[in-house]
Design a protein around this motif. Structure first.
Motif, PDB file in Angstrom:
ATOM      1  N   GLY B  21       1.643  15.059   3.760  1.00 48.58           N
ATOM      2  CA  GLY B  21       2.575  14.615   2.721  1.00 48.58           C
ATOM      3  C   GLY B  21       2.774  13.114   2.777  1.00 48.58           C
ATOM      4  N   MET B  22       2.924  12.620   4.007  1.00 48.12           N
ATOM      5  CA  MET B  22       3.113  11.178   4.195  1.00 48.12           C
ATOM      6  C   MET B  22       1.883  10.423   3.704  1.00 48.12           C
ATOM      7  SD  MET B  22       4.934   8.728   5.766  1.00 48.12           S
ATOM      8  CE  MET B  22       5.796   9.169   7.266  1.00 48.12           C
ATOM      9  N   LEU B  23       0.692  10.900   4.114  1.00 52.30           N
ATOM     10  CA  LEU B  23      -0.555  10.221   3.757  1.00 52.30           C
ATOM     11  C   LEU B  23      -0.775  10.243   2.241  1.00 52.30           C
ATOM     12  CD1 LEU B  23      -2.883   8.870   5.334  1.00 52.30           C
ATOM     13  CD2 LEU B  23      -4.146  11.006   5.099  1.00 52.30           C
ATOM     14  N   SER B  24      -0.523  11.414   1.647  1.00 47.98           N
ATOM     15  CA  SER B  24      -0.772  11.516   0.198  1.00 47.98           C
ATOM     16  C   SER B  24       0.221  10.663  -0.579  1.00 47.98           C
ATOM     17  CB  SER B  24      -0.716  12.971  -0.261  1.00 47.98           C
ATOM     18  OG  SER B  24       0.548  13.520  -0.013  1.00 47.98           O
ATOM     19  N   ALA B  25       1.459  10.584  -0.073  1.00 48.69           N
ATOM     20  CA  ALA B  25       2.446   9.748  -0.768  1.00 48.69           C
ATOM     21  C   ALA B  25       2.059   8.274  -0.672  1.00 48.69           C
ATOM     22  CB  ALA B  25       3.833   9.978  -0.168  1.00 48.69           C
ATOM     23  N   LEU B  26       1.520   7.880   0.497  1.00 50.31           N
ATOM     24  CA  LEU B  26       1.199   6.471   0.706  1.00 50.31           C
ATOM     25  C   LEU B  26      -0.061   6.040  -0.036  1.00 50.31           C
ATOM     26  CD1 LEU B  26       1.985   6.013   4.511  1.00 50.31           C
ATOM     27  CD2 LEU B  26       3.263   5.110   2.563  1.00 50.31           C
ATOM     28  N   ILE B  27      -1.119   6.880   0.051  1.00 48.78           N
ATOM     29  CA  ILE B  27      -2.391   6.401  -0.513  1.00 48.78           C
ATOM     30  C   ILE B  27      -2.927   7.253  -1.654  1.00 48.78           C
ATOM     31  CG2 ILE B  27      -3.034   5.342   1.701  1.00 48.78           C
ATOM     32  CD1 ILE B  27      -5.058   7.623   1.990  1.00 48.78           C
ATOM     33  N   GLY B  28      -2.317   8.412  -1.892  1.00 52.11           N
ATOM     34  CA  GLY B  28      -2.819   9.311  -2.942  1.00 52.11           C
ATOM     35  C   GLY B  28      -2.956   8.638  -4.300  1.00 52.11           C
ATOM     36  N   PRO B  29      -1.873   8.053  -4.824  1.00 51.20           N
ATOM     37  CA  PRO B  29      -1.952   7.453  -6.163  1.00 51.20           C
ATOM     38  C   PRO B  29      -3.016   6.354  -6.242  1.00 51.20           C
ATOM     39  CG  PRO B  29       0.328   7.655  -5.451  1.00 51.20           C
ATOM     40  CD  PRO B  29      -0.522   8.002  -4.270  1.00 51.20           C
TER      41      PRO B  29
END
Lengths: 251, 122
Positions: B21-29
């Motif tokens: 969740g942390m990773l996707s929030a940081l770099i997903g977009p």
């Protein structure tokens, strides 16, 4: 009722186990004034219209935690919910969700009481002290770590709000976990290891999916969701580091 | 007197869920922007940013491998956990079955990604 008296309808979920196979709604029309709480409304019904209506109440000022009900589907203390906020529409009053109904608006609290006992809601002294050694001193920071979580009045609104407790009644639940955290976070307490067993268990914090409705309905701003989610972190740390801990951590 | 309590193994899945969740929030977009918009539409970045040679070189570098594995695996574990709990919320309490399907897919995805990253060589 006096001529020209304003009235409001209250729909109450009735259930008398000796007669009813299942709960059913009954509508009462009562005189309305704009200073009336929902609790005063159901009290009017009991005093003037139907003495067999059962509900719990005591202090009338959001201290005792007895008068929790579903009011138009929202877990609320009926003493601090006012009829004027619904007038002229009908108000629907039901027993708290997710609990077995004992009679009308009275729910069976036994499961919760067992959970309350299981968290050992009292200070288990970290170090024994004799009277002559004086009191246990605490800094404002140490007080701040738990004070908010000590305001719970056991009204059960958070349990009625929690979808996960609704799905699995074994879940220790918001209020009991918030109170558990209140003692674990107290610098004078030494019972954390024992309580963590419950936090870490299959009935513990990981049943929570961080919905947060418990904190929204809490009349004392305890924020149980915060306590539960702090303990997910505590539990995960305990899970992964227990083999490194000197005593092997909790079982 | 006190019933014996079974320790939940949820922290493993919760930790992977949290990391994902942390990773996707940081770099997903930003990943979506680069791979889905900027490169195909030729915005901002050089036209050959994601050419085969570039991407292969990235995947052959150990840091590139770590990044690709983290993005694929942790995103998958995050999704698996969320789907598993959402199933419970909508009334599918399959327990072990749902757990196996959700987390099993994430595990399979992780293994395939790891194998592929090793297969492209160094």
């Amino acid at each position: 009722m006096a001529e020209g008296q304003k009235t409001i309808e209250i729909e109450v979920l009735r259930y008398h186990p000796e007669n009813d196979t299942e709960p059913h709604a009954q509508v009462f029309e009562i005189p309305f004034t704009d200073d009336m709480s929902v609790l005063q409304g159901v009290q009017y019904i009991k005093d003037h219209l139907d003495g067999s209506l059962s509900f719990r109440w005591s202090c009338r000022m959001a201290i005792c935690g007895s008068c929790g009900m579903m009011i138009n589907g929202v877990p609320s203390l009926s003493c601090q919910t006012f009829l004027r906020d619904y007038y002229p529409a009908r108000v629907r009053v039901e027993a708290l969700a997710h609990f077995p109904i004992e009679r009308d608006l009275v729910v069976n609290m036994e499961g919760f009481i067992e959970k309350l006992e299981s968290i050992q809601p009292y200070i288990i002294p970290r170090e024994a002290r004799t009277l002559s050694e004086g009191e246990y001193l605490q800094t404002p920071e140490q007080l701040g770590a738990y004070e908010q979580f000590s305001s719970c009045i056991n009204c059960l609104l958070c349990y009625a709000a929690c979808p996960q407790f609704g799905l699995n009644s074994r879940f220790v639940g918001p209020a009991a976990l918030a109170l558990l955290h209140r003692y674990n976070a107290d610098s004078r307490d030494g019972g954390k290891a024992e309580r963590m067993e419950l936090v870490n268990s299959e009935d513990g914090v990981f049943n929570c999916t961080a919905v947060g409705y418990c904190s929204e309905v809490c009349p004392k701003h305890v924020d149980p969701a915060n306590a539960v989610n702090q303990n997910k972190t505590n539990s995960a740390i305990d899970y992964f580091l227990r083999f490194l801990a000197p005593k092997g951590g909790a079982r | 007197m006190k019933p014996t309590l079974k320790r939940s193994n949820a922290p493993i899945f919760w930790a992977l869920f949290g990391a994902g969740g942390m990773l996707s929030a940081l770099i997903g977009p930003m990943l979506v922007f680069i791979t889905g918009l900027a490169v195909p539409l030729g915005l901002l970045l050089p036209a050959d940013t994601m050419s085969y040679a570039h991407v292969l070189a990235f995947a052959r570098n150990w840091a590139g491998k770590a990044f690709i594995l983290a993005v694929i695996a942790l995103f998958l574990w995050h999704a698996a956990h969320r789907i598993f709990h959402s199933l419970h919320d909508v009334g599918v309490h399959a327990g072990t079955g749902a757990k196996l399907v959700c987390y099993g897919l994430a595990l399979v995805g992780t293994v395939i990604a790891a194998w592929a990253l090793l297969a492209v060589g160094f």
